[in-house]
Design an enzyme around this catalytic site. Structure first.
Site, PDB file in Angstrom:
ATOM      1  N   GLY A  45       0.833  -1.189   0.000  1.00 37.91           N
ATOM      2  CA  GLY A  45       0.000   0.000   0.000  1.00 37.91           C
ATOM      3  C   GLY A  45       0.868   1.239   0.000  1.00 37.91           C
ATOM      4  O   GLY A  45       2.030   1.195   0.423  1.00 37.91           O
ATOM      5  N   GLN A  50       2.789   9.790   1.659  1.00 35.14           N
ATOM      6  CA  GLN A  50       4.081   9.106   1.626  1.00 35.14           C
ATOM      7  C   GLN A  50       4.927   9.490   0.418  1.00 35.14           C
ATOM      8  O   GLN A  50       6.106   9.160   0.369  1.00 35.14           O
ATOM      9  CB  GLN A  50       3.897   7.591   1.646  1.00 35.14           C
ATOM     10  N   CYS A  98       6.382  -0.289   7.412  1.00 38.70           N
ATOM     11  CA  CYS A  98       5.947   0.847   6.598  1.00 38.70           C
ATOM     12  C   CYS A  98       7.110   1.339   5.742  1.00 38.70           C
ATOM     13  O   CYS A  98       8.237   1.428   6.226  1.00 38.70           O
ATOM     14  CB  CYS A  98       5.458   1.962   7.526  1.00 38.70           C
ATOM     15  N   LEU A  99       6.813   1.686   4.499  1.00 34.59           N
ATOM     16  CA  LEU A  99       7.853   2.213   3.606  1.00 34.59           C
ATOM     17  C   LEU A  99       8.448   3.511   4.145  1.00 34.59           C
ATOM     18  O   LEU A  99       9.610   3.812   3.881  1.00 34.59           O
ATOM     19  CB  LEU A  99       7.279   2.452   2.205  1.00 34.59           C
ATOM     20  N   HIS A 140      -4.008   0.875   8.001  1.00 33.85           N
ATOM     21  CA  HIS A 140      -2.641   1.410   7.993  1.00 33.85           C
ATOM     22  C   HIS A 140      -2.537   2.581   7.010  1.00 33.85           C
ATOM     23  O   HIS A 140      -2.011   3.644   7.344  1.00 33.85           O
ATOM     24  CB  HIS A 140      -1.662   0.290   7.623  1.00 33.85           C
ATOM     25  N   GLU A 141      -3.040   2.387   5.790  1.00 33.72           N
ATOM     26  CA  GLU A 141      -2.985   3.458   4.790  1.00 33.72           C
ATOM     27  C   GLU A 141      -3.890   4.625   5.186  1.00 33.72           C
ATOM     28  O   GLU A 141      -3.543   5.784   4.987  1.00 33.72           O
ATOM     29  CB  GLU A 141      -3.343   2.934   3.399  1.00 33.72           C
ATOM     30  N   HIS A 144      -2.296   7.123   7.438  1.00 32.24           N
ATOM     31  CA  HIS A 144      -1.451   8.118   6.753  1.00 32.24           C
ATOM     32  C   HIS A 144      -2.273   9.331   6.312  1.00 32.24           C
ATOM     33  O   HIS A 144      -1.784  10.451   6.329  1.00 32.24           O
ATOM     34  CB  HIS A 144      -0.760   7.509   5.532  1.00 32.24           C
TER      35      HIS A 144
END
Length: 183
Positions: A45, A50, A98-99, A140-141, A144
């Site tokens: 995702g 991000q 997470c990225l 999670h997304e 953000h």
């Protein structure tokens, strides 16, 4: 085009994202770039903050997780202006990464079921009830877009233990196989 992933410490990750409409300039290209960036970074995702864009937009392709989590099979979505309208009562703890926080994986408690309303890439309104790990990925997304990261769900003690790692990430002192951007 592959875009740099914004790392922990960048202010855009702490900002509540703004809604967009079908007139958002360059949306198709942005979505293409987000998919490419997510796949290149080995993510499941990616939310617009991000990549430095404070807008309510995320892409998810959780199919790669379907061997372990069958509910992720064929789950590929564009989420525009999502709103989680209901959270289930049952919760479960699973490991998340997470990225934007490379090198950190921690157990996070989240509801196992959610109801979400969003617009797809054609601005058609969709309402879905999601359960299991796919609900976790979406939450999670969604975080953000609300100006949160997964470490916000950890205990103060656990966050204190991660302080050094988070400081290093915010300075770009990480070794990843994708483009990054610091504050």
């Amino acid at each position: 085009m592959i875009l740099p992933v914004v790392l922990y410490g960048h202010p855009v990750l702490r900002r509540e994202a703004e809604e967009i409409d079908e007139d958002y300039n360059g949306l198709k290209e942005l979505l293409d770039d987000m998919w490419q960036t997510m796949y290149k970074s080995d993510g499941v995702g990616l939310a617009a903050p991000q990549i430095g864009k404070p807008i309510r937009l995320a892409v998810i392709d959780a199919d790669v997780l379907s061997d372990e989590y069958p509910e992720c099979k064929d789950f590929k979505r564009v989420l525009i202006n999502p709103v989680i309208t209901e959270y289930g009562e049952d919760e479960c703890v699973e490991s998340e990464g997470c990225l934007s926080l490379p090198g950190i994986r921690e157990d996070v408690k989240r509801p196992t079921k959610i109801k979400i309303e969003y617009e797809d890439e054609n601005f058609e309104v969709i309402e879905e009830v999601l359960e299991g790990f796919v609900a976790r990925v979406v939450q999670h997304e969604y975080d953000h877009l609300e100006g949160k990261v997964f470490t916000d769900h950890l205990s103060p003690l656990k966050r204190r233990f991660l302080k050094g790692k988070l400081a290093a990430i915010s300075k770009g002192k990480v070794n990843v196989g994708y483009k990054i951007k610091t504050a």
